[in-house]
Design a protein around this motif. Structure first.
Motif, PDB file in Angstrom:
ATOM      1  N   VAL A 274      -1.260  -1.207   0.334  1.00 15.19           N
ATOM      2  CA  VAL A 274      -0.705  -1.712  -0.928  1.00 15.19           C
ATOM      3  C   VAL A 274      -1.641  -1.332  -2.066  1.00 15.19           C
ATOM      4  O   VAL A 274      -1.206  -0.831  -3.115  1.00 15.19           O
ATOM      5  CB  VAL A 274      -0.506  -3.235  -0.871  1.00 15.19           C
ATOM      6  N   ALA A 275      -2.947  -1.580  -1.880  1.00 12.27           N
ATOM      7  CA  ALA A 275      -3.930  -1.235  -2.906  1.00 12.27           C
ATOM      8  C   ALA A 275      -3.927   0.255  -3.202  1.00 12.27           C
ATOM      9  O   ALA A 275      -3.939   0.679  -4.370  1.00 12.27           O
ATOM     10  CB  ALA A 275      -5.321  -1.681  -2.459  1.00 12.27           C
ATOM     11  N   GLY A 400       3.025  -0.933   3.511  1.00  9.70           N
ATOM     12  CA  GLY A 400       2.112  -1.151   2.392  1.00  9.70           C
ATOM     13  C   GLY A 400       2.428  -0.266   1.211  1.00  9.70           C
ATOM     14  O   GLY A 400       2.399  -0.712   0.054  1.00  9.70           O
ATOM     15  N   GLN A 401       2.756   0.998   1.472  1.00 12.75           N
ATOM     16  CA  GLN A 401       3.104   1.903   0.381  1.00 12.75           C
ATOM     17  C   GLN A 401       4.386   1.474  -0.319  1.00 12.75           C
ATOM     18  O   GLN A 401       4.514   1.597  -1.541  1.00 12.75           O
ATOM     19  CB  GLN A 401       3.241   3.321   0.927  1.00 12.75           C
ATOM     20  N   THR A 402       5.351   0.945   0.446  1.00 14.74           N
ATOM     21  CA  THR A 402       6.601   0.486  -0.156  1.00 14.74           C
ATOM     22  C   THR A 402       6.358  -0.720  -1.047  1.00 14.74           C
ATOM     23  O   THR A 402       6.878  -0.797  -2.165  1.00 14.74           O
ATOM     24  CB  THR A 402       7.619   0.129   0.948  1.00 14.74           C
ATOM     25  N   VAL A 403       5.563  -1.665  -0.568  1.00 12.77           N
ATOM     26  CA  VAL A 403       5.248  -2.840  -1.384  1.00 12.77           C
ATOM     27  C   VAL A 403       4.474  -2.421  -2.634  1.00 12.77           C
ATOM     28  O   VAL A 403       4.732  -2.925  -3.739  1.00 12.77           O
ATOM     29  CB  VAL A 403       4.438  -3.867  -0.562  1.00 12.77           C
ATOM     30  N   GLY A 404       3.529  -1.488  -2.478  1.00  7.65           N
ATOM     31  CA  GLY A 404       2.787  -1.013  -3.643  1.00  7.65           C
ATOM     32  C   GLY A 404       3.679  -0.351  -4.677  1.00  7.65           C
ATOM     33  O   GLY A 404       3.517  -0.563  -5.887  1.00  7.65           O
ATOM     34  N   GLY A 428      -4.130  -4.049  -7.453  1.00  2.96           N
ATOM     35  CA  GLY A 428      -4.563  -3.241  -6.320  1.00  2.96           C
ATOM     36  C   GLY A 428      -5.951  -3.625  -5.864  1.00  2.96           C
ATOM     37  O   GLY A 428      -6.236  -3.663  -4.654  1.00  2.96           O
ATOM     38  N   ALA A 429      -6.837  -3.924  -6.815  1.00  2.98           N
ATOM     39  CA  ALA A 429      -8.193  -4.347  -6.462  1.00  2.98           C
ATOM     40  C   ALA A 429      -8.172  -5.651  -5.673  1.00  2.98           C
ATOM     41  O   ALA A 429      -8.964  -5.838  -4.739  1.00  2.98           O
ATOM     42  CB  ALA A 429      -9.029  -4.503  -7.732  1.00  2.98           C
TER      43      ALA A 429
END
Length: 464
Positions: A274-275, A400-404, A428-429
């Motif tokens: 996600v980050a 995680g990439q989808t949520v990001g 993201g941090a």
């Protein structure tokens, strides 16, 4: 030492096969992303419709990862890997000959399904080819391979488009396809368990993944209808979990998630991706919309990220063996968080250097985190469930990439263009710190660190 033994010809060919196949899948995304405007003009199609050539590929990957691992346990890892590579290769040729966007999208869906077989089973096959004692090195090689291909994809795509029409984005990969197919013959045969394929489970999994991605897309577009597919996805997930609890080797690896080390590494991986996703999506908007840099300046800053990931991945496995995977994950998560915060908060006044430093620090932290975390994830699974572990690893990354992407899209839709990316980088941090804290829960004092040989559980602090 086994980890430093010279590889046999078969072992070397196995490494080449997996690395070449992984490179094909990763390169494909970067090549097509940069070519979407050209493809839209050539077919012709509206730019919004051309994006389907990317989204359908990602959707097929998500849907195909866990079923590929499930089917491989029944039919054989090598057989399913070769089938996936063959489908991907044939679909690549079909993409190059596609006369309409509709046929291109269909071929891209086939590519995604074939690529899922490669991604789910590649590292699992290396475990059988090289042995568990050399898995850490193999994971580091794969991370370096993926990082370099991620960095090279847009550049190679731009060079191809400068010299040839867009179909050559797919035809230019034919030599690499030939290498991957030829080397794959040396992959070790893994005896299947001869169990039955759970066709209903595969259908339910496809419904859960497809509805989840559909809900994410609708939410990013600001549609209130996103709640409907989200609820349906959750409902199908509950049904699938109930069914999977009664199976010995379930499609959704509930048995692996019951192991603490595996569960912790999955949660940490989702947070880290996600980050990473928020960072790589928000930073270009911040550079171009918030600070007024052109595409060249933004590209130079963004290139620092995958390049530092590549450099770090080459040594992260060795560091994990010396200091422990969990400790290295904590350091990596903290560095990723610091890099994102530096990029979001630094008062830029005409210099692009601080932003490049932030991107480099983020890539350094991501590389330090991801290699040891994947090492824990894959080695904490018993060998016969390596495919399921690989499928879950890819699913965690894509989730995680989808949520990001969802978080970034919502911010860009709801906040001023100059402010939204900085908020995204700060969020993201926070996710990166969450990944570090989750990993910290698995640091074991040296005197108490031990592997539970009865059930295959391995502490993240113990691996290495």
């Amino acid at each position: 030492m086994a980890g430093t033994a010279v590889m046999t010809r078969e072992e070397g060919a196995s490494v080449v096969a997996v690395m070449a196949a992984m490179a094909l899948v990763v390169l494909d995304a970067g090549l097509v992303n940069v070519a979407l405007p050209v493809i839209a003009r050539a077919l012709p199609a509206a730019p919004a419709h051309a994006i389907l050539a990317v989204s359908v590929y990602q959707t097929a990957l998500v849907i195909g990862l866990l079923p590929s691992a499930h089917i491989a346990e029944r039919l054989g890892y090598k057989r399913v890997f070769l089938a996936g590579l063959g489908v991907f290769s044939a679909a690549s040729i079909l993409c190059g000959f596609a006369p309409t966007l509709e046929l291109l999208v269909l071929a891209r869906a086939l590519q995604g399904l074939g690529g899922a077989g490669v991604m789910a089973l590649g590292i699992a096959l290396l475990r059988f080819a090289l042995g568990s004692e050399r898995m850490g090195r193999a994971i580091g090689w794969n991370a370096l391979n993926v990082a370099l291909c991620s960095a090279a994809g847009p550049i190679v795509g731009a060079l191809i488009l400068a010299l040839a029409p867009w179909p050559w984005l797919f035809f230019a990969k034919l030599p690499l396809i030939a290498v991957a197919l030829a080397a794959s013959l040396a992959l070790p045969p893994v005896p299947p368990d001869r169990g039955t394929i759970d066709y209903m489970g595969i259908v339910l999994h496809a419904a859960v993944a497809g509805l989840f991605l559909g809900a994410a897309g609708l939410a990013t577009a600001g549609s209130g209808w996103a709640i409907l597919p989200a609820c349906l996805s959750a409902g199908f997930a509950l049904v699938l979990i109930h069914r999977e609890q009664m199976r010995d080797a379930p499609l959704w690896p509930i048995d692996l998630l019951a192991q603490r080390a595996f569960r912790i590494s999955i949660i940490a991986s989702v947070c880290c991706f996600v980050a990473q996703s928020v960072g790589v999506l928000a930073l270009p908007f911040y550079l171009q919309l918030g600070l007024g840099y052109g595409p060249v300046g933004a590209g130079l800053v963004m290139t620092c990220w995958p390049l530092t990931v590549a450099v770090t991945s080459s040594v992260a496995s060795l560091l994990a063996e010396r200091f422990g995977s969990a400790r290295l994950c904590v350091v990596g998560g903290v560095m990723l968080s610091a890099g994102l915060l530096l990029t979001a908060l630094w008062p830029v006044a005409g210099s692009i250097v601080p932003l490049a430093m932030g991107a480099s620090m983020s890539g350094l932290g991501f590389g330090l985190f991801q290699v040891p975390n994947n090492r824990t994830m894959l080695l904490s699974a018993p060998p016969e469930r390596s495919g399921a572990a690989g499928g879950m690893q890819g699913s965690a990354r894509l989730a995680g990439q989808t949520v990001g992407a969802l978080v970034t899209g919502l911010l860009l839709a709801g906040a001023p263009a100059a402010v939204a990316p900085r908020i995204g980088l700060a969020l993201g941090a926070i996710f990166a710190i969450a990944a570090a804290l989750v990993s910290a829960a698995e640091i074991s004092p040296p005197a108490r660190a031990s592997a539970d040989g009865s059930n295959g559980n391995v502490s993240m602090g113990e691996i290495g």
